[in-house]
Design a protein around this motif. Sequence first.
Motif, mmCIF file in Angstrom:
data_model
loop_
_atom_site.group_PDB
_atom_site.id
_atom_site.type_symbol
_atom_site.label_atom_id
_atom_site.label_comp_id
_atom_site.label_asym_id
_atom_site.label_seq_id
_atom_site.Cartn_x
_atom_site.Cartn_y
_atom_site.Cartn_z
ATOM 1 N N ASP A 102 18.722 69.390 37.698
ATOM 2 C CA ASP A 102 19.090 68.823 36.401
ATOM 3 C C ASP A 102 19.035 67.295 36.439
ATOM 4 O OD1 ASP A 102 19.471 71.340 35.354
ATOM 5 O OD2 ASP A 102 21.661 71.277 35.480
ATOM 6 N N VAL A 103 19.533 66.703 37.521
ATOM 7 C CA VAL A 103 19.490 65.238 37.638
ATOM 8 C C VAL A 103 18.044 64.753 37.636
ATOM 9 C CG1 VAL A 103 20.144 63.247 39.027
ATOM 10 C CG2 VAL A 103 21.676 65.222 38.889
ATOM 11 N N LEU A 104 17.194 65.417 38.400
ATOM 12 C CA LEU A 104 15.788 65.005 38.456
ATOM 13 C C LEU A 104 15.105 65.199 37.100
ATOM 14 C CD1 LEU A 104 14.876 66.513 41.938
ATOM 15 C CD2 LEU A 104 15.332 64.113 41.399
ATOM 16 N N ALA A 105 15.480 66.245 36.373
ATOM 17 C CA ALA A 105 14.915 66.455 35.038
ATOM 18 C C ALA A 105 15.362 65.345 34.093
ATOM 19 C CB ALA A 105 15.341 67.815 34.492
ATOM 20 N N ALA A 106 16.624 64.927 34.198
ATOM 21 C CA ALA A 106 17.112 63.836 33.355
ATOM 22 C C ALA A 106 16.396 62.533 33.686
ATOM 23 C CB ALA A 106 18.622 63.669 33.527
ATOM 24 N N VAL A 107 16.181 62.272 34.970
ATOM 25 C CA VAL A 107 15.451 61.056 35.375
ATOM 26 C C VAL A 107 14.044 61.073 34.795
ATOM 27 C CG1 VAL A 107 14.427 59.863 37.351
ATOM 28 C CG2 VAL A 107 16.800 60.640 37.468
ATOM 29 N N ALA A 108 13.367 62.210 34.889
ATOM 30 C CA ALA A 108 12.006 62.311 34.361
ATOM 31 C C ALA A 108 11.999 62.098 32.850
ATOM 32 C CB ALA A 108 11.413 63.676 34.719
ATOM 33 N N LEU A 141 17.848 60.751 47.438
ATOM 34 C CA LEU A 141 17.097 61.052 48.661
ATOM 35 C C LEU A 141 15.823 61.824 48.345
ATOM 36 C CD1 LEU A 141 20.024 61.976 51.082
ATOM 37 C CD2 LEU A 141 18.690 59.862 51.018
ATOM 38 N N THR A 142 15.894 62.733 47.392
ATOM 39 C CA THR A 142 14.682 63.461 46.981
ATOM 40 C C THR A 142 13.659 62.498 46.389
ATOM 41 O OG1 THR A 142 15.886 65.523 46.615
ATOM 42 C CG2 THR A 142 13.798 65.247 45.444
ATOM 43 N N LEU A 143 14.100 61.594 45.540
ATOM 44 C CA LEU A 143 13.182 60.623 44.941
ATOM 45 C C LEU A 143 12.618 59.670 45.993
ATOM 46 C CD1 LEU A 143 15.195 59.868 41.685
ATOM 47 C CD2 LEU A 143 12.990 61.048 41.830
ATOM 48 N N ALA A 144 13.431 59.283 46.965
ATOM 49 C CA ALA A 144 12.938 58.417 48.044
ATOM 50 C C ALA A 144 11.864 59.130 48.852
ATOM 51 C CB ALA A 144 14.092 57.984 48.940
ATOM 52 N N ALA A 145 12.056 60.431 49.096
ATOM 53 C CA ALA A 145 11.054 61.201 49.840
ATOM 54 C C ALA A 145 9.748 61.325 49.063
ATOM 55 C CB ALA A 145 11.612 62.583 50.173
ATOM 56 N N ARG A 146 9.830 61.196 47.737
ATOM 57 C CA ARG A 146 8.634 61.251 46.887
ATOM 58 C C ARG A 146 8.067 59.855 46.612
ATOM 59 N NH1 ARG A 146 10.985 65.388 42.214
ATOM 60 N NH2 ARG A 146 11.248 67.227 43.568
ATOM 61 N N ASP A 147 8.585 58.842 47.308
ATOM 62 C CA ASP A 147 8.175 57.437 47.127
ATOM 63 C C ASP A 147 8.458 56.937 45.714
ATOM 64 O OD1 ASP A 147 7.239 57.104 49.761
ATOM 65 O OD2 ASP A 147 5.343 58.066 49.243
ATOM 66 N N ARG A 148 9.495 57.475 45.082
ATOM 67 C CA ARG A 148 9.930 57.011 43.764
ATOM 68 C C ARG A 148 11.435 56.790 43.745
ATOM 69 N NH1 ARG A 148 7.854 61.323 39.670
ATOM 70 N NH2 ARG A 148 8.074 62.701 41.446
ATOM 71 N N PRO A 149 11.961 56.018 44.688
ATOM 72 C CA PRO A 149 13.420 55.895 44.786
ATOM 73 C C PRO A 149 13.996 55.120 43.613
ATOM 74 C CG PRO A 149 12.363 54.283 46.197
ATOM 75 C CD PRO A 149 11.258 55.161 45.656
ATOM 76 N N PRO A 150 15.269 55.372 43.296
ATOM 77 C CA PRO A 150 15.942 54.490 42.340
ATOM 78 C C PRO A 150 16.095 53.108 42.953
ATOM 79 C CG PRO A 150 17.530 55.907 43.420
ATOM 80 C CD PRO A 150 16.174 56.371 43.859
ATOM 81 N N GLY A 218 13.226 54.677 59.700
ATOM 82 C CA GLY A 218 12.326 53.686 59.122
ATOM 83 C C GLY A 218 11.899 54.010 57.714
ATOM 84 N N THR A 219 12.285 55.207 57.198
ATOM 85 C CA THR A 219 11.995 55.526 55.806
ATOM 86 C C THR A 219 12.766 54.563 54.905
ATOM 87 O OG1 THR A 219 11.709 57.870 56.327
ATOM 88 C CG2 THR A 219 12.130 57.297 54.021
ATOM 89 N N PRO A 220 12.101 53.861 53.990
ATOM 90 C CA PRO A 220 12.827 52.910 53.128
ATOM 91 C C PRO A 220 13.826 53.623 52.221
ATOM 92 C CG PRO A 220 10.455 52.504 53.089
ATOM 93 C CD PRO A 220 10.647 53.828 53.751
ATOM 94 N N LEU A 221 15.028 53.085 52.192
ATOM 95 C CA LEU A 221 16.074 53.615 51.322
ATOM 96 C C LEU A 221 16.554 52.509 50.386
ATOM 97 C CD1 LEU A 221 18.220 55.679 53.862
ATOM 98 C CD2 LEU A 221 16.574 56.557 52.197
ATOM 99 N N PRO A 222 17.015 52.890 49.197
ATOM 100 C CA PRO A 222 17.496 51.871 48.246
ATOM 101 C C PRO A 222 18.848 51.317 48.664
ATOM 102 C CG PRO A 222 17.751 54.069 47.341
ATOM 103 C CD PRO A 222 17.013 54.245 48.626
ATOM 104 N N PRO A 223 19.250 50.198 48.087
ATOM 105 C CA PRO A 223 20.593 49.670 48.313
ATOM 106 C C PRO A 223 21.649 50.693 47.902
ATOM 107 C CG PRO A 223 19.229 48.062 47.181
ATOM 108 C CD PRO A 223 18.465 49.347 47.170
ATOM 109 N N LEU A 224 22.746 50.701 48.645
ATOM 110 C CA LEU A 224 23.796 51.697 48.445
ATOM 111 C C LEU A 224 25.139 51.002 48.301
ATOM 112 C CD1 LEU A 224 24.908 54.679 48.596
ATOM 113 C CD2 LEU A 224 24.967 54.367 51.091
#
Length: 290
Positions: A102-108, A141-150, A218-224
């Motif tokens: 649901d969160v990913l659907a809302a983001v899309a 984390l799902t979006l980061a794995a898809r190279d589309r992080p917040p 080494g996977t880039p993660l967004p600021p937290l």
Amino acid sequence: MGMTRRTVLAALATAVAGASAGNPALDDLAYAETSSRNRLDVHLPEGKGPFPWLLDLHGGGFRTGDKRSLPVPPQLPAQGIAVVRMNYRLSNQALWPAQEGDVLAAVAFLNRRGPDLGLMPGRMALGGRSAGAFMAVSAALTLAARDRPPRAVVDFYGPMDFGSLDADLAKLGRRLRRTPADSPRSVESLLVGYPVGQRREQATPLSPVGRLRAMRPGTPLPPLMIRHGAQDGIVPAGQAERLRTAWAAVDPRAEIDFALLPHEGHGTGGFGRAAVQEALARFLARHLSG
């Protein structure tokens, strides 16, 4: 049932017409058709958009709660940041990972319809409180794995590792104020559909901390940003510590703004104080700008 095209256009027209009144809102927009809970509200700052935005998720133990319970802190629109509050399917309606879906659907939806809604596509942060923080971090984390992080992630007193929740609670040395996570009747077990204590090897990897441990260093993660009550007897502060450690292990260069509020419990009043909300606004403004 979802909104018709005519209804959506009428709602958008109302928001545009009301922009001069300050803080216009679009309420109960359907972002998906799976459930009647797939609704969100958009709260815009004053002035001419489009604006960067925070998608904020309510708590409630995965079984209760509503987007309307989330405040819209005035510090965020003062920084030119829109706030989107969303509902998601509860655990008595669907098991995990339906809620992340649901969160990913809302983001899309918000990225696709952003220009119509006064939002900048891609200029988003994900955040939540308690159960909502679990979902926000998971979706990030799902979006980061898809190279589309917040651009940023916010965790306010969220559970982050179901498998270690009871161990962290035991370290507090207090009488439990909640059903143990390992119990078949816990909100965590009811979310995943099995007793956490009996299938820990499955429950641990699906939580954010477990997912981070499985990620390539080494996977880039967004600021937290993490804020947690040191006196929390429902989701102990050890969960926040575990998230900070796991996040830094994957991406040592990622900014982590971490603080324990020494006198606060689970979602107590201190989280709404000006100092906390101003820190949140500064954190988001820094990472959502430009």
